[in-house]
Design a protein around this motif. Structure first.
Motif, PDB file in Angstrom:
ATOM      1  N   UNK A   1       0.866  -0.914  -0.012  1.00 32.82           N
ATOM      2  CA  UNK A   1       0.028   0.078   0.117  1.00 32.82           C
ATOM      3  C   UNK A   1       0.848   1.337   0.120  1.00 32.82           C
ATOM      4  N   UNK A   2       0.448   2.319  -0.164  1.00 35.27           N
ATOM      5  CA  UNK A   2       1.191   3.594  -0.605  1.00 35.27           C
ATOM      6  C   UNK A   2       1.988   3.890   0.733  1.00 35.27           C
TER       7      UNK A   2
ATOM      8  N   UNK B   1      -7.977   1.742  -8.048  1.00 40.24           N
ATOM      9  CA  UNK B   1      -7.345   0.525  -7.314  1.00 40.24           C
ATOM     10  C   UNK B   1      -6.266   1.185  -6.503  1.00 40.24           C
ATOM     11  N   UNK B   2      -5.201   1.933  -7.296  1.00 37.11           N
ATOM     12  CA  UNK B   2      -3.878   2.145  -6.556  1.00 37.11           C
ATOM     13  C   UNK B   2      -4.272   3.561  -5.769  1.00 37.11           C
ATOM     14  N   UNK B   3      -4.952   4.526  -6.169  1.00 36.99           N
ATOM     15  CA  UNK B   3      -4.800   5.749  -5.494  1.00 36.99           C
ATOM     16  C   UNK B   3      -5.916   6.102  -4.673  1.00 36.99           C
ATOM     17  N   UNK B   4      -7.082   5.319  -4.721  1.00 36.73           N
ATOM     18  CA  UNK B   4      -8.337   5.534  -4.132  1.00 36.73           C
ATOM     19  C   UNK B   4      -8.431   4.451  -3.130  1.00 36.73           C
ATOM     20  N   UNK B   5      -8.229   3.046  -3.374  1.00 37.22           N
ATOM     21  CA  UNK B   5      -8.189   2.137  -2.576  1.00 37.22           C
ATOM     22  C   UNK B   5      -6.984   1.833  -2.196  1.00 37.22           C
ATOM     23  N   UNK B   6      -5.946   2.366  -2.606  1.00 41.88           N
ATOM     24  CA  UNK B   6      -4.367   2.333  -1.883  1.00 41.88           C
ATOM     25  C   UNK B   6      -4.035   0.916  -1.831  1.00 41.88           C
ATOM     26  N   UNK B   7      -4.576   0.134  -2.908  1.00 40.07           N
ATOM     27  CA  UNK B   7      -3.844  -1.387  -3.156  1.00 40.07           C
ATOM     28  C   UNK B   7      -3.068  -1.118  -4.470  1.00 40.07           C
TER      29      UNK B   7
END
Lengths: 366, 291
Positions: free
Chosen positions: B43-44, B253-259
């Motif tokens: 995650x981020x 997926x990557x920047x809203x759900x941090x996955x």
């Protein structure tokens, strides 16, 4: 198939610039006519007007008695060979040659027969499946000619077709074109700025200069009896030498000229009353002058350069007054640069030009 | 003297170093780092944990991803032929040297220099219900207005219209440049060969610019698979995900759900899809060339 071409009072303008003015010319059926002239004289433009690629601003063009200058290029019954050949790069040789017939809805077997026969004539039958990119310059040239032949046109138009070939190939193709003309007997117009091509190929040469026809005639007629100073200068290599005329008196036969750098010369020629004396000159070709043996009286020439061509040599030098002069000598000539030689010539070989550039020649040749 | 030119020296590398540094830092490194990320659970904020291909399994079994792929493929399948066809039509129509055609070339190209925000703003004004241009036209004609941005099917279509309007400049310019490379004497030869307009187009013009048509198609496939900004701003992927493209799925997926790991996996899949599509296009075109 050959037809006469009649060009009557043709004029061409680009905006304010007039390129051709009031050109009138009759071409016999089966005649090989060469348009010769310096760059920009309008010779290609005239050819393109016959082909229908340039609009006509005045006058008419007829082929075989039918007016064609109002027809689109494809309907004129002419075929053209372009300087750059203009072969369709993505089509094979056979497709290139057959494209025009396809467009006319000629039956497939007839197209194949004509393409095969033209290819055999031009010895390119083994290249029919190749694309232009895989051909040499000479082969492309043949394909371009083949594309013209299969259309069986009433007249062939050639726009400087040899200028992209190397010297050896150009000589050979020139010969083949002459043979092709004999075999097909078709009317052909050939544009060139190369006088050797013009002299060797033409039945008749048309010399164009400064918007108009300067002279037309058989090659040797043009060479030996140029109508104007321009033609005399333009045709022949090396170029004719000109010596200014400072005075003129009537002689028993013809006239006696005071030629600057060469003294008094008597010529058997009849000059008209309207001959303009100021600016007059005489011209002589290199082969009409000869180097005299040592001690013989003649005109002194200080030798600058000797150009040896094997069978003959051209000696370039200047007269006492600085006028440039060229004389032909044998290939075994021992003259070297820096020498002072005596030259002589038959006065009747001289060409006389009046102040307006009109030419007069020795009477007997008339 | 000549020898010293030929001898290879390490100091020569200095001349290419600036480029190489940028190339590795901004292209090669992120490419491989992205591949590495896709194999990790990240995650981020936290560190990563290697999980093999599990991210890929999750992406491939996600119905939202399936829908995004379907949307994107439909979008590419419709917008790329339109861009190539319309670009070709404009290029053919404007391949003249009149003042009017130069002006129109500039006009058609001018939309390409706008940012995606401006483009979408303009087209929102056209498509928005009630006060939008389309709504006004429908009212005048007495027709039932369509909610272009909020109706399934129409929303993706609206994004496509905005995209074609925005992107048409480049295909048109590339094809115009190709048309102008065709020697004029080919057309003259064709005129003497009695070829009509249609024959000239199909037998001379199109074969001559075929490589450029293929190039434009490949460029547009690569570009349109990366559809994002227009969809995000105009429809936000809606309604019900019917206009969500793959890049928007990656973003969510990557920047809203941090996955980040799963987002990276989806990115790699998009990379493979684009590569396959472009290769396929290239293969089709070169295969015909041989035949």
């Amino acid at each position: 198939m050959s037809a006469p071409i009649e060009i009557a009072n043709i004029t061409k303008r680009y905006g304010a610039l007039t390129v051709l003015e009031d050109i009138t010319l009759h071409i016999e059926p089966g005649e090989f006519v060469v348009f010769l002239g310096p760059s920009g004289c309008g010779k290609s433009t005239l050819l393109r007007m016959i082909a229908g690629l340039e609009a006509v601003d005045g006058g008419t063009i007829s082929l075989g008695g039918e007016r064609i200058d109002t027809l689109p290029p494809g309907k004129r019954g002419v075929a053209m060979v372009f300087q750059s050949y203009a072969l369709y790069p993505h089509m094979t040789v056979a497709q290139n040659m057959g494209f025009g017939l396809e467009n006319l809805k000629t039956p497939k077997n007839e197209i194949a027969r004509r393409v095969q026969s033209a290819a055999e004539t031009l010895e390119i039958a083994h290249l029919l499946d190749r694309k232009p990119a895989k051909l040499s310059g000479g082969q492309r040239q043949r394909v371009a000619i083949g594309r013209a032949i299969v259309k069986e046109p009433q007249a062939f138009l050639f726009d400087e077709p040899l200028s992209n070939l190397d010297a050896a190939l150009r000589g050979r193709t020139r010969l083949e074109l002459a043979q092709l003309h004999q075999r097909l007997g078709a009317t052909m117009i050939f544009v060139t700025h190369d006088q050797v091509e013009a002299m060797t190929l033409a039945d008749r040469i048309v010399i164009l200069n400064d918007r108009r026809i300067e002279q037309m005639g058989a090659p040797m007629e043009i060479y030996q009896r140029p109508a104007t100073k321009f033609v005399a200068q333009f045709v022949g290599s090396p170029a004719m030498c000109f010596l200014p005329v400072t005075g003129m008196t009537d002689a028993a036969q013809g006239v006696t000229l005071d030629v600057e750098g060469a003294g008094k010369i008597e010529i058997d020629v009849r000059l008209p009353a309207g001959f303009r004396r100021d600016g007059a000159s005489v011209g002589i070709r290199a082969e009409d002058a000869k180097v005299l043996d040592r001690g013989q009286p003649g005109i002194a020439v200080g030798v600058k350069v000797v150009e040896r061509l094997g069978d003959r040599a051209f000696i370039y030098g200047t007269l006492d007054n600085g006028t440039e002069f060229v004389v032909e000598d044998s290939g075994r000539s021992t003259v070297a640069s820096g020498d002072v030689i005596q030259i002589g010539f038959d006065p009747n070989a001289l060409h006389i030009f009046d102040g307006d550039g009109r030419a007069y020649h020795h009477s007997e040749e008339a | 003297m000549a020898e010293s030119y030929r001898r290879s020296r390490w100091s020569n590398a200095l001349f290419v170093a600036p480029y190489l540094v940028v190339f590795f830092a901004l292209l090669v490194f992120p490419l491989f780092w992205g591949m590495w990320l896709s194999l990790n659970k990240v995650d981020l904020f936290g560190g990563g944990q290697f999980i093999g291909l599990r991210n890929y399994a999750r992406v491939l079994s996600d119905p939202v991803f399936h829908q995004a792929v379907r949307n994107t493929v439909v979008f590419v399948a419709v917008s790329v032929p339109t861009l190539v066809g319309l670009g070709l039509f404009l290029a053919l129509a404007l391949n003249k040297t009149t003042r009017g055609s130069s002006f129109l070339r500039g006009l058609y190209f001018s939309s390409s220099i706008l940012s995606v925000t401006i483009v979408t703003l303009i087209w929102r004004i056209v498509f928005i219900p009630n006060d939008g241009l389309m709504a006004l036209i429908f009212n005048v004609l007495g027709l039932e207005p369509i909610g272009f941005l909020s109706t399934k099917g129409w929303s993706l279509f609206s994004v496509g219209v905005a995209t074609v309007w925005w992107c048409i400049g480049l295909p048109m310019m590339l094809l115009l440049a190709a048309l102008q490379q065709i020697p004029a004497d080919l057309y003259e030869a064709a005129a003497l060969d009695n070829a009509g307009k249609w024959r000239v187009l199909t037998r001379i013009t199109l074969p001559s610019i075929k490589p450029t048509i293929m190039l434009v198609a490949v460029i547009q496939i690569v570009m349109q698979f990366q559809l994002f900004g227009q969809a995000l701003i105009m429809t936000n992927g809606g309604p019900a995900g019917s206009s969500r493209p793959i890049v928007m799925y990656i973003y969510e997926t990557a920047f809203i759900r941090w996955d980040v790991g799963m987002g990276a996996a989806a990115s790699e899949l998009l990379f493979v899809i684009i590569l396959c599509a472009a290769m396929f296009q290239y293969w089709i075109s070169s295969r015909k060339e041989v035949a």
